[in-house]
Scaffold this active site. Structure first.
Site, PDB file in Angstrom:
ATOM      1  CG  ASP A  83     -51.186  42.661  12.321  1.00 14.69           C
ATOM      2  OD1 ASP A  83     -51.136  42.340  11.171  1.00 14.69           O
ATOM      3  OD2 ASP A  83     -50.989  41.589  13.263  1.00 14.69           O
ATOM      4  CG  HIS A  92     -48.649  46.147   4.302  1.00 10.93           C
ATOM      5  ND1 HIS A  92     -47.497  45.560   4.223  1.00 10.93           N
ATOM      6  CD2 HIS A  92     -48.988  46.610   3.127  1.00 10.93           C
ATOM      7  CE1 HIS A  92     -47.084  45.963   3.130  1.00 10.93           C
ATOM      8  NE2 HIS A  92     -47.772  46.575   2.363  1.00 10.93           N
TER       9      HIS A  92
END
EC number: 6.3.4.4
Length: 429
Positions: free
Chosen positions: A13, A41
């Site tokens: 992340d 993502h």
């Protein structure tokens, strides 16, 4: 010719999607070398927010050919749902190609993954329950189903029968679940065969020939260094190698052809799921980072655990991956917080560790040793050059660079593609 690898330097992340989106417009191919639909993502293009899971971020590029590499595990239902969702919003995914050697996630992989996590109870790893681990396990056990197997129904059936001889024993006798029917699994895969077949390519040959012809390739790693099955916080890791070396294996591009290894790292640290996290915050600052940084998992919807920047991990990731450059993201989140702690070392049972502890037991006992730097109050979201940043923000970036042992070539000052300061463009050498 450029062969660039994008790798997460923390626990995922970090903003790899943004980095890939920026670089994807400057290369000819964008390849996903590892992972499946277990990690997502977010990419912001033209004010539109796209949440991708299995697809490479390069699918949103107008020019690059996106490829799912041989190191990936592909859930066909998830793949085509994601493609259909993008195309419903006007995106064009027709250029997508899939390595014929990519492994396929079968329904029994998902079933085993989910029941195994429940079976472990408090000892659960915190997987996404999408069958990723069991699919990789079958790959190394040489009983996996590959994308190319859909080209021949007899081979497909034979492989599924062989796999289910073992899987049904596990499901029925260990987990007390019903056996999986061979015909159901064959029918499941064949229902996607016509859509998948035109996408299949010998990705390794195509990519290497492209490099021979002077074209550029970007490898977009999933997950991150600290989730690597060999180099991460084992056993709280993924089932693949989301590091520079893993990208070479997952694409078939040799290490001597790599021109840049770009580590993506947040200006603070986050983690999803179980596992050690030395700088984790449980106070108002943890909540602040979570809220201001929008720290909610794309794939799971779980809130991310948040903590201060950990330079021990940054140095470790630099070494493991051989990073040439860092892309620092979310610097804007730290605006106006007064003082910013930076973890420079660990205290492990009274002993200072400037590097990663050798054992996981030691890492579980690690507490951060901090130094602090003053934050800035000015809005930095419109800064276009390093010199436009407030002096305190510049000092913070320089200190992170010193501690990580790797130059910072990109700085994210907002979620948008254009909210990025470029100091050294790796796509241009």
């Amino acid at each position: 010719m450029a062969a660039i690898i994008v790798v997460g330097a923390q626990w995922g992340d970090e903003g790899k999607g943004k980095a890939t989106d920026i670089l994807g417009g400057k290369v000819d191919y964008v390849v996903k070398p590892n992972g499946g639909n277990n990690a997502g993502h977010t990419v912001v293009v033209g004010g539109e927010k796209y949440e991708l899971k299995l697809l490479p971020a390069g699918v949103l590029s107008e020019n690059a050919t996106p490829i799912i590499g041989n190191g990936c595990v592909v859930n066909l239902e998830a793949l085509f749902e994601e493609i259909d969702g993008l195309e419903a919003r006007g995106a064009n995914a027709s250029r997508l190609r899939v390595s014929a050697n990519a492994q396929l996630v079968a329904p029994y992989h998902v079933a085993i993954d989910r029941v195994a996590e429940r079976f472990l109870g408090k000892r659960a790893i915190g997987t996404t329950g999408r069958g990723i681990g069991p699919t990789y396990a079958d790959k190394v056990s040489r009983v996996g189903i590959r994308a190319q197997d859909l080209l021949d129904e007899s081979i497909l059936r034979q492989k599924i029968e062989s796999a289910l001889d073992q899987k049904n024993q596990i499901l029925v006798k260990i987990y007390n679940r019903r056996a999986v029917d061979v015909d159901e699994v064959v029918e499941y895969f064949l229902s996607y065969a016509d859509r998948l077949k035109p996408m299949l390519i010998d990705a390794t040959t195509e990519l290497n020939k492209a490099l021979d012809a002077g074209k550029s390739v970007l490898m977009e790693g999933g997950q991150a260094t600290m989730l690597d099955v060999d180099h991460g916080t084992y056993p709280f890791v993924t089932s693949s190698n989301p590091t520079t070396g893993g990208a070479c294996v997952g694409t078939g591009i040799g290490p001597t052809r790599i021109t840049a290894s770009l580590g993506i790292i947040k200006a603070y640290t986050t983690r999803v799921g179980a596992g050690p996290f030395p700088t984790e915050l449980f106070d108002k600052w943890g909540e602040f980072l979570q809220t201001t940084g929008g720290e909610v998992g794309v794939n799971t919807g779980r809130k991310r655990r948040c903590g201060w920047y950990d330079s021990v991990i940054a140095r470790y990731a630099s070494r493991v991956n051989g990073f040439t450059d860092y892309f620092l993201t979310k610097l804007d989140v730290l605006t106006g917080i007064g003082e910013i702690p930076i973890c420079v070392a660990y205290d492990v049972d009274g002993v200072r560790h400037d590097e990663m502890p050798m054992t996981q037991t030691e890492f579980h006992h690690a507490t951060p040793i901090y130094e602090t730097m003053p934050a800035w109050d000015e809005d930095i979201t419109d800064c276009k050059t390093f010199e436009e940043l407030p002096e305190k923000a510049q000092d913070y970036v320089k200190r992170l660079e010193e501690l990580s042992g790797c130059r910072i070539s990109y700085i994210g000052v907002g979620p948008g593609r254009d909210q990025t300061i470029v100091i050294n463009d790796v796509a241009e050498g």
